[in-house]
Design an enzyme around this catalytic site. Structure first.
Site, PDB file in Angstrom:
ATOM      1  N   GLU A 133       0.748  -1.329  -0.036  1.00 41.22           N
ATOM      2  CA  GLU A 133      -0.100  -0.092  -0.184  1.00 41.22           C
ATOM      3  C   GLU A 133       0.920   1.169   0.112  1.00 41.22           C
ATOM      4  OE1 GLU A 133      -4.226  -1.241   2.211  1.00 41.22           O
ATOM      5  OE2 GLU A 133      -2.686   0.053   3.368  1.00 41.22           O
ATOM      6  N   CYS A 134       0.502   2.213  -0.978  1.00 43.71           N
ATOM      7  CA  CYS A 134       1.172   3.275  -1.023  1.00 43.71           C
ATOM      8  C   CYS A 134       2.760   3.291  -0.993  1.00 43.71           C
ATOM      9  CB  CYS A 134       0.793   4.445   0.165  1.00 43.71           C
ATOM     10  SG  CYS A 134       1.239   6.139  -0.295  1.00 43.71           S
ATOM     11  N   GLY A 135       3.554   3.613   0.237  1.00 43.78           N
ATOM     12  CA  GLY A 135       5.039   3.587   0.339  1.00 43.78           C
ATOM     13  C   GLY A 135       5.410   2.150   0.010  1.00 43.78           C
ATOM     14  N   SER A 145      -1.001  -0.872  -4.552  1.00 45.22           N
ATOM     15  CA  SER A 145      -1.697   0.418  -4.852  1.00 45.22           C
ATOM     16  C   SER A 145      -1.301   1.392  -4.035  1.00 45.22           C
ATOM     17  CB  SER A 145      -3.400  -0.009  -4.968  1.00 45.22           C
ATOM     18  OG  SER A 145      -4.109   1.178  -5.099  1.00 45.22           O
TER      19      SER A 145
END
Length: 437
Positions: free
Chosen positions: A328-330, A428
């Site tokens: 997720e993200c990072g 994502s």
């Protein structure tokens, strides 16, 4: 079971001092032996970690846009042994999205309406005196179902200044719980996504004790506690959280810390075993785990260290050959091919996905997201509708892999950040909060 009464610490806008007041109340009441359960309204990873340190109890996010009323009630009810519930609001009291979600529009006011918890309004009075009462009165009258219990004045210049503001509040019939003088030494350090993380502050315990003493000296704690009201009945039939696996290798260090406490707690309640590991320490995911989860965080601040973490990269690639890895993200950026830092230097990442991201030309991506998966991720089938949010400054330079989901914002407008999938690797910029009903 009905949970303990509660309060919401809110303000007319961001930057008024909500977090300072919340941490001060948590620390001061804890020092008195009061068991206070902290919460945070809306999507936020950083503030709850500070709440946890101040209260000695895990803080959980409550989000009326992403969560149903039963989910919110279950989270509150699970902490029913507390003496007092204390939630920190987000942005301004009435600030949120215009299109309702699961239980509301995500505002702190909506949370007050749902729970019956009155609001303690924090007012930055540094540039006004009696006029502050007009602001407080407007907030008190704006929504009859959102009670304003009283105010705490912040950034008071002097005793005379405080007296002027109090005179205006008395005229408006607004209770004043306390007045905090200007104190530069109780300000917490910040960076681009908010406060510097709690775990990165070695003097945090002493700082929180000082903030607690500061608030205790200038706020009537008994008056604050007496103002608490409300409480939702626990919903034992709330939909349980499905863990991504039975044994979960969870990246956890200063670069990967953005995972919601209610999700981790939900995974544990469902019987999952969580095995933390540190990519910054060049550790690989546990080889006996059946899934690896890479949360968001600050990989851009540790890009050089991550690029040099050969053991982590090799272990992650080996893991992904036979078992799913989700970021997720990072975590998503760390799974990609490369990351360009703010100075323009490219750092090689794990290469499970072809994603290239850059912080050299920063652009804020922020807001609620509704994602419909076009392929499964650990714990969620293809076609599942998930509610969450996006909050980062990175830009996508290259994204060659298949899309993971159809993603839209809170108003239903499609957004281009669809995530990626390649083999057993998925990722994502979307941060999961709850499954949509």
């Amino acid at each position: 079971m009905v949970a303990a009464p509660g309060l919401i610490v809110a303000a007319p806008s961001s930057g008024a001092g909500k977090t300072l007041v919340t941490l001060g109340l948590l620390a001061a009441l804890r020092a008195r032996g009061v068991m206070v359960q902290p919460f945070k309204n809306g999507p936020d990873y950083i503030d709850p970690a500070f709440h946890t340190a101040a209260a000695g109890r895990a803080s959980f996010n409550l989000d009326s846009w992403a969560m149903s009323r039963t989910q919110i009630a279950a989270l509150i009810g699970a902490q029913a042994d507390a003496d007092l519930m204390l939630a920190e609001g987000s942005m301004g009291l009435f600030d949120g999205v215009t299109t309702p979600g699961e239980a509301g529009n995500g505002t702190s006011a909506e949370l007050s309406s749902l729970t019956g918890w009155p609001v303690v309004l924090v007012l930055d009075v540094s540039a006004q005196a009696q006029s502050a009462a007009a602001t407080a009165l407007g907030f008190a009258r704006f929504a009859p179902d959102v009670p304003i219990a009283g105010v705490i004045l912040n950034n008071v210049a002097s005793a005379h200044h405080a007296a002027l503001v109090r005179a205006g509040m008395e005229r408006a019939g607004i209770a004043v719980f306390g007045a905090l003088p200007r104190r530069a030494d109780v300000v917490l350090p910040e960076r681009h996504l908010g406060l510097v993380q709690a775990e990165e502050q070695p003097e945090l315990a002493a700082r929180l004790a000082a903030i607690g003493a500061f608030v205790a000296d200038h706020v009537d704690l008994d008056q604050v506690r007496a103002a608490a009201r409300g409480g939702l009945a626990d919903h034992a039939n709330a939909t349980p959280i499905v863990p991504p696996g039975q044994r979960i290798a969870l990246a956890r260090d200063a670069a990967f810390s953005f995972v919601y406490p209610h999700l981790v707690e939900g995974w544990r309640r469902a019987g999952a075993e969580i095995v933390p590991f540190s990519p910054l320490a060049d550790a690989a995911p546990d080889r006996h785990a059946d899934v690896c989860w890479l949360p968001g965080g600050y990989p851009e601040l540790h890009a050089g260290t991550l690029a040099a973490a050969a053991g982590f990269h090799a272990g992650l690639r080996t893991f992904a050959q036979t078992r799913p890895v989700h970021g997720e993200c990072g975590g998503y950026m760390a799974m990609g091919a490369g990351l360009v830092d703010a100075a323009g230097t490219r750092h090689a990442m794990a290469g499970l996905l072809g994603l290239e991201t850059s912080f050299a030309t920063r652009r804020l991506h922020l807001g609620y997201r509704l994602a419909e998966l076009t392929a499964p991720i650990p714990g969620q089938r293809a076609g599942a509708r998930l509610r969450g949010h996006e909050f980062h400054y990175a830009t996508i330079v290259h994204q060659p892999d298949a899309a993971l989901a159809r993603v839209s914002d809170a108003a239903g407008v499609p957004v281009p950040a669809t995530g990626s999938r390649r083999g057993l690797a998925t990722g994502s910029f979307f941060h999961l909060i709850a499954r949509a009903t």
